[in-house]
Scaffold this active site. Structure first.
Site, PDB file in Angstrom:
ATOM      1  CG  ASP A   1      -1.768   1.191   1.405  1.00 13.00           C
ATOM      2  OD1 ASP A   1      -2.747   1.282   0.657  1.00 13.00           O
ATOM      3  OD2 ASP A   1      -1.465   2.052   2.261  1.00 13.00           O
TER       4      ASP A   1
ATOM      5  CD  GLU B   1      -2.107   2.450  -3.876  1.00 18.32           C
ATOM      6  OE1 GLU B   1      -3.192   2.991  -4.062  1.00 18.32           O
ATOM      7  OE2 GLU B   1      -1.297   2.841  -3.013  1.00 18.32           O
TER       8      GLU B   1
END
Ligand code: LM2
Ligand code: CA
Length: 483
Positions: free
Chosen positions: A191, A227
């Site tokens: 993330d 990401e």
């Protein structure tokens, strides 16, 4: 590694967003394993903030690395990983490691913490472990995405930014991720990777354990996908990360959605070189999706992204994605939400306890769970992708507009009509002579077809008619659904 560590002949993962571990374990055994899915991206499993109203995004505010979250306990997590691995389905963990919580004061595992003084005793992290002194903006937040120093060293929407370059911090993160690997997790979504320095992440990955050899074989490395939202126009590129793992190619879902919506003069025929031909990163570097949990509700890279709200167009985009040999696809599996409240959490009893997923007799879900991965047109296309394997695109045909067809070698063939008139063509399927089940209009079950039957002649050709008013203006056939 860029290798998803899938069981043989499985090529499609699912993001079971906000599902509980007990439900995911059941889903692996009763559906994902039998229907040929390769993996599940799970919501962050570690202790997170408890925010009033219990928004989904509280899980992107870590409190500690204890495995007690809204999705369940550590014991439930371990049971899920074992049962999914036994069903041939891999677990990928969404690793939130760039920052800690900005809100709340008691975590999902009961840990008290103080985001103001940056005291997170559950790890423990203290003010020394955050990078405030490195951040040069007035607010301490990221203010300008054209300045990579800010993007990496300052706070993302006010979230206390971890000093990942510090050995102690890196080691705590490594400890957490290695615990997950030892449990049997096969990979990680990293993330907010854009907000961490590539060299720090490289150091981190180098310290990760091999996957347990009894499940995965010897010397297997965890699958990594970063990401990094790169739609072009910022100095930080997804290629700054592709040397260490895959990157989520956000242009894929954006462009595909625009094509299927016919925005900006786009047409299906332009998809004949979708991928690097459109300026995207190489096939083997990409993790792809039509939508994800952020952009389906206008967070992250929003725009014209198709979602389950767009039903018919969403199925067209997903069918193309799964038929086309590019990237590692992750299907978004959503819960319903009010589009005027993008914070709304998963179906729950009101105390913040997530409800069980309801499964209907027709395989669809109820109770507010959308389960796109259980839509016939979508789960059948996961099997299409498995049947197509690594075969190249052949027999491309288009009408110069929004009607296209192509085969994957001699294994699978798809036709899509996104024009507003019907399609009537004799087309080369590339497939061996015989009768095939159209997996869009029905299922291939016990040697029988509940949908249209498509006859392929000795010359590989078939006569295709698709009205533009059909529920799904597509036909898809493959050798594993041959009558
Ligand atoms: C991600 N990728 O880089 C996640 O995919 C995305 O879902 C996360 O944002 C984000 N990065 C941080 O991990 C979500 C959500 C935000 C939310 C954060 C933190 O999209 O809206 O921010 O999680 O929970 C919320 C508030 C925001 C507030 C912040 C800190 O919406 O207004 O900022 O918490 O209190 C003051
Ligand atoms: Ca950072």
């Amino acid at each position: 590694t860029k290798d998803p560590n899938s069981a043989p002949n499985r090529h499609t993962a699912v993001h079971l967003f906000e599902w509980k571990w007990t439900d995911i374990a059941n889903e692996c055994e009763r559906f994902l394993g039998p229907y040929g899915f390769s993996g599940v991206q799970v919501s962050p499993p570690n202790e997170h903030a408890l925010i009033d109203g219990r928004p989904w995004w509280q899980r992107y505010q870590p409190v500690s690395y204890k495995l007690q979250s809204r999705s369940g306990s550590e014991a439930e997590f371990i049971d899920m990983v074992n049962r999914c691995n036994n069903a041939g389905v891999r677990i990928y963990v969404d690793a939130v490691i760039n920052h800690m919580a900005a809100g709340g004061n008691q975590g999902s595992a009961g840990t008290s913490y103080n985001p103001g003084s940056k005291d997170f005793p559950g790890v423990p992290f203290s003010a020394w472990d955050f990078g405030d002194s490195l951040c040069k903006t007035g607010s301490g937040n990221i203010e300008n995405y054209n300045d990579p120093d800010q993007v990496r060293n300052c706070k993302l929407v006010g979230l206390p930014d971890l000093l990942v370059s510090k050995d102690y911090v890196l080691d705590k993160i490594v400890e957490f991720m290695n615990r997950l690997i030892n449990i049997g997790v096969a990979g990680f979504r990293i993330d907010a990777a854009k907000h961490m320095w590539p060299n720090d992440l490289n150091k981190l990955i180098g310290k990760l354990n091999n996957l347990p050899s009894q499940t995965f074989g010897n010397n297997k490395r965890p699958f990594i996908y970063f990401e990094v939202i790169d739609l072009g126009g910022e100095p930080i590129k997804n290629t700054d990360y592709t040397w260490m793992g895959r990157v989520s190619e956000f242009r894929y879902g954006k462009f595909l959605s625009e094509v299927v919506r016919k925005k900006f003069g786009q047409k299906l025929k332009y998809l004949n070189n979708f991928g690097t031909g459109w300026g995207m990163i190489p096939d083997g570097d990409a993790q792809i999706m039509v939508d994800n949990h952020d952009n389906q509700r206008g967070h992250g890279a929003g725009g014209d992204i198709l979602t389950f709200f767009d039903g018919r167009l969403y199925k067209i985009a997903t069918a193309f994605m799964l038929a086309w040999p590019y990237g590692y696809p992750v299907i978004m599996s959503s819960y319903n939400f009010n589009r005027n409240n993008d914070a709304q959490g998963p179906p729950s009893n009101g105390n913040g306890n997530t409800n069980n997923v309801i499964i209907n007799a027709d395989l669809s879900c109820g109770g507010g769970w959308i389960c796109e991965h259980r839509w016939r047109q979508i789960y059948n296309m996961a099997r299409f992708r498995n049947a197509a394997g690594f075969q190249p695109v052949q027999n491309w045909w288009d009408n110069g507009n929004n009607q296209i067809a192509f085969s994957r070698g001699n294994k699978a063939f798809i036709v899509i009509n996104n024009d507003d008139h019907s399609l009537d063509q004799s087309l080369q399927t590339g497939l061996p002579q015989g009768q095939y089940c159209d997996i869009m209009s029905g299922n291939f079950e016990q040697g029988r077809c509940t949908g249209k039957v498509i006859t392929v002649g000795g010359d590989g050709r078939t006569k295709v008619t698709i009205s533009n008013s059909e529920e799904d203006p597509m036909i898809a056939i493959h050798v594993d659904a041959k009558l």
